[in-house]
Design a protein around this motif. Structure first.
Motif, PDB file in Angstrom:
ATOM      1  N   PHE A   9       7.659  11.255  -3.919  1.00 56.11           N
ATOM      2  CA  PHE A   9       6.903  10.599  -4.065  1.00 56.11           C
ATOM      3  C   PHE A   9       5.594  10.720  -2.865  1.00 56.11           C
ATOM      4  CE2 PHE A   9       6.449   6.662  -1.306  1.00 56.11           C
ATOM      5  CZ  PHE A   9       6.964   5.179  -2.050  1.00 56.11           C
ATOM      6  N   PRO A  10       5.884  11.370  -1.897  1.00 57.03           N
ATOM      7  CA  PRO A  10       4.389  11.316  -0.781  1.00 57.03           C
ATOM      8  C   PRO A  10       3.602  11.882  -1.853  1.00 57.03           C
ATOM      9  CG  PRO A  10       6.597  12.468   0.162  1.00 57.03           C
ATOM     10  CD  PRO A  10       6.978  11.890  -0.935  1.00 57.03           C
ATOM     11  N   LEU A  11       4.121  12.577  -2.813  1.00 58.12           N
ATOM     12  CA  LEU A  11       2.320  13.272  -3.216  1.00 58.12           C
ATOM     13  C   LEU A  11       1.682  12.504  -4.230  1.00 58.12           C
ATOM     14  CD1 LEU A  11       1.502  16.067  -4.452  1.00 58.12           C
ATOM     15  CD2 LEU A  11       3.187  16.033  -5.872  1.00 58.12           C
ATOM     16  N   LEU A  12       3.083  11.476  -5.040  1.00 59.02           N
ATOM     17  CA  LEU A  12       2.628  10.487  -6.123  1.00 59.02           C
ATOM     18  C   LEU A  12       2.203   9.249  -5.423  1.00 59.02           C
ATOM     19  CD1 LEU A  12       5.054  10.116  -8.715  1.00 59.02           C
ATOM     20  CD2 LEU A  12       2.454  10.615  -8.872  1.00 59.02           C
ATOM     21  N   LEU A  45      -3.239   6.777  -4.012  1.00 60.59           N
ATOM     22  CA  LEU A  45      -4.069   6.279  -3.605  1.00 60.59           C
ATOM     23  C   LEU A  45      -5.206   6.996  -3.438  1.00 60.59           C
ATOM     24  CD1 LEU A  45      -3.712   4.813  -0.077  1.00 60.59           C
ATOM     25  CD2 LEU A  45      -3.915   7.020   0.209  1.00 60.59           C
ATOM     26  N   ILE A  46      -5.253   8.067  -4.077  1.00 59.13           N
ATOM     27  CA  ILE A  46      -7.174   8.344  -4.043  1.00 59.13           C
ATOM     28  C   ILE A  46      -7.642   7.918  -5.495  1.00 59.13           C
ATOM     29  CG2 ILE A  46      -8.019  10.472  -5.284  1.00 59.13           C
ATOM     30  CD1 ILE A  46      -5.877  12.037  -3.890  1.00 59.13           C
ATOM     31  N   GLY A  47      -6.706   7.741  -6.453  1.00 56.18           N
ATOM     32  CA  GLY A  47      -7.030   6.838  -7.568  1.00 56.18           C
ATOM     33  C   GLY A  47      -7.475   5.664  -7.454  1.00 56.18           C
ATOM     34  N   ILE A  91       0.748  -1.358   0.240  1.00 51.41           N
ATOM     35  CA  ILE A  91       0.239   0.073   0.431  1.00 51.41           C
ATOM     36  C   ILE A  91       0.792   0.938   0.272  1.00 51.41           C
ATOM     37  CG2 ILE A  91      -0.069   0.032   2.524  1.00 51.41           C
ATOM     38  CD1 ILE A  91      -3.106   0.672  -0.354  1.00 51.41           C
ATOM     39  N   ILE A  92       1.891   1.162   0.716  1.00 55.40           N
ATOM     40  CA  ILE A  92       3.026   2.234   0.548  1.00 55.40           C
ATOM     41  C   ILE A  92       4.480   1.944  -0.999  1.00 55.40           C
ATOM     42  CG2 ILE A  92       4.649   3.248   1.786  1.00 55.40           C
ATOM     43  CD1 ILE A  92       3.742   2.081   4.380  1.00 55.40           C
ATOM     44  N   LYS A  93       4.268   1.205  -1.256  1.00 51.08           N
ATOM     45  CA  LYS A  93       5.946   0.926  -2.318  1.00 51.08           C
ATOM     46  C   LYS A  93       5.018   0.661  -3.821  1.00 51.08           C
ATOM     47  CE  LYS A  93       8.456  -1.673  -0.150  1.00 51.08           C
ATOM     48  NZ  LYS A  93      10.439  -2.122  -0.194  1.00 51.08           N
ATOM     49  N   GLY A  94       3.731  -0.088  -3.607  1.00 52.91           N
ATOM     50  CA  GLY A  94       3.366  -0.656  -4.696  1.00 52.91           C
ATOM     51  C   GLY A  94       2.599  -0.294  -5.883  1.00 52.91           C
ATOM     52  N   ILE A  95       2.188   1.009  -4.969  1.00 53.52           N
ATOM     53  CA  ILE A  95       0.913   1.646  -5.967  1.00 53.52           C
ATOM     54  C   ILE A  95       1.940   2.382  -6.421  1.00 53.52           C
ATOM     55  CG2 ILE A  95      -0.776   0.861  -4.510  1.00 53.52           C
ATOM     56  CD1 ILE A  95      -1.055   3.376  -3.137  1.00 53.52           C
ATOM     57  N   VAL A  96       3.229   3.130  -6.205  1.00 55.45           N
ATOM     58  CA  VAL A  96       3.778   3.774  -6.965  1.00 55.45           C
ATOM     59  C   VAL A  96       4.246   3.700  -7.656  1.00 55.45           C
ATOM     60  CG1 VAL A  96       4.987   6.517  -6.565  1.00 55.45           C
ATOM     61  CG2 VAL A  96       3.639   6.000  -4.840  1.00 55.45           C
TER      62      VAL A  96
END
Lengths: 169, 284
Positions: B195-198, B203-205, B181-186
């Motif tokens: 990174f935080p922005l994306l 996450l919203i996506g 949930i932290i690394k995989g979706i970016v």
């Protein structure tokens, strides 16, 4: 969020739960009873068809190779047959010629033999005739001598006889 | 939109008086209501009178019945089909069997295969077959006069989309670990300060995806039905045979279109679900 409570966009939590329950129950039943067997059957069929196709391809290639080989064999056999026929014909020609030659030779020999035979027979016949003539002439002479002959007649007679003998000879 | 229609309708039929307005008729056709009479009404009173956990009103509604009808239809079609397919290993000659085989082949080739790895296709096929045919049958049942479109309801489409969402989260967590949930979706290879922005955007996506699925299916199925009803309502409104000809023709054409839309929306829902779940199997 009032629009979720009434009207077109009404989202009923109960229906939401019912949907999930219904769908999951259906999914579980069909997973066991339908999808798995169907997917497996279709997969195995696809696998088999693929295998059959590659087999067929292989067989076709083999058949083609065989065909080429057979064609070669056929060609060779045909050539051989032609050769054999040619040889046979030559052989036959030779034999025929030999036979004809031999026949010619034989016939010539037979003719020669026959001629010789005829010659010999003729000679024999002449010899016999000669001896016969001598006998006959002796007899004639004896008969003439026995008869009274005047000299003229005797002379004429002897001449005649001599002529006869000449012509015979 | 509907308020606008209601306004037009009100202004047109205000002279007639006493009749139901267009808004009421349309809304009656496309919204759910618990069944209060007959056998099912009794069951509702006996077992589902109280809300479970205070929010889940489990009374059996027309829409629930449509879901069950869909389920019954699916069972009726696919269990005998599975037996037939299993029995004839060389491929059946029956058109019925071949028709469904073609559809299943379509799901395999168009929905599952492009989105899943080779060795996961066999596991993924049952879920997407189930999803596709459930939505397809629900859509088609909704086109039968007298019955209702189960998929023309936010709760139903939402329920299906939530399953897709759970699938994404679960598969992502299982395949890529809890840190997915932290690394995989970016996406990989971005500057660290982005990174935080994306991550927030992704996450919203991730959360929007099921919402989009929900709304798309709901809106497509509902819109067509509203148009069909409104076309038919035109003849009621004008009390005129010639309008009747036009309205029935128009309604019929929309109905034909709906047949197509039913299939397309089932395909799109299943296809997008496959895309989302398939994407959460790998880090991208």
């Amino acid at each position: 969020m009032d629009f979720l409570k009434e009207g077109l966009l009404k989202t009923d939590p109960g229906l939401f739960l019912w949907t999930i329950i219904t769908f999951l129950v259906l999914l579980l039943i069909l997973w066991k009873a339908a999808w798995k067997p169907i997917v497996e059957a279709l997969d195995s069929r696809a696998e088999r068809i693929r295998g059959d196709l590659s087999n067929a391809d292989k067989s076709r290639q083999e058949a083609e190779q065989l065909l080429v080989k057979h064609k070669e064999l056929m060609d060779r056999a045909k050539a051989e047959a032609l050769e054999v026929i040619e040889k046979g014909r030559q052989e036959a020609d030779k034999v025929r010629n030999e036979i004809i030659e031999k026949a010619n030779r034989d016939s010539r020999e037979i003719v020669d033999k026959a001629k010789n035979e005829i010659m010999r027979a003729k000679e024999n016949a002449l010899a016999e005739i000669k001896s016969e003539i001598v006998v006959i002439s002796t007899e004639i002479a004896s008969r003439l001598i026995n008869k009274h002959l005047n000299p003229d007649d005797q002379k004429a007679f002897i001449e005649e006889t001599m002529n006869k003998i000449k012509t015979v000879q | 939109m509907l308020r606008f229609l209601q306004f037009i309708n009100g202004s047109i039929t205000s002279g007639g008086g006493g009749e139901e307005s267009l808004y009421d008729i349309v809304l009656h056709h496309i919204t759910d209501h618990p069944i209060e009479h007959g056998f099912i009404g009794e069951i509702n009173k006996l077992f589902f009178d109280e809300k479970i956990f205070g929010i889940f009103d489990m009374r059996i509604t027309k829409w629930v019945l449509m879901l069950w009808l869909t389920m019954a239809l699916s069972l009726l079609v696919f269990i005998p089909l599975a037996m037939k397919i299993k029995k004839s290993s060389m491929g059946s000659k029956s058109r019925w069997v071949n028709f469904w085989e073609a559809l299943i082949g379509f799901i395999h080739d168009e929905i599952v295969q492009p989105n899943f790895d080779h060795h996961y296709i066999k596991t993924a096929m049952p879920y997407f077959c189930g999803l596709f045919f459930f939505i397809l049958f629900a859509n088609f049942i909704g086109l039968v006069p007298g019955l209702a479109t189960a998929t023309g309801n936010l709760a139903v489409t939402g329920g299906l989309a939530i399953l897709t969402f759970l699938g994404m989260v679960l598969i992502g967590t299982i395949k890529q670990g809890p840190l997915w949930i932290i690394k995989g979706i970016v996406p990989h290879g971005i500057p660290v300060f982005l990174f935080p922005l994306l991550w927030v955007i992704e996450l919203i996506g991730l959360l929007i995806k099921p919402v989009v699925l929900t709304v798309r299916l709901f809106a497509n199925m509902t819109a067509g039905h509203i148009v069909i009803i409104i076309f038919l309502y035109l003849s009621i409104m004008f009390h005129n045979y010639f309008v009747g000809i036009g309205s029935v023709t128009g309604s019929l054409m929309i109905y034909m279109l709906e047949l197509l839309v039913s299939f397309i929306q089932a395909y799109i829902f299943a296809s997008l679900s496959a895309m989302y779940i398939g994407a959460s199997m790998h880090a991208h």
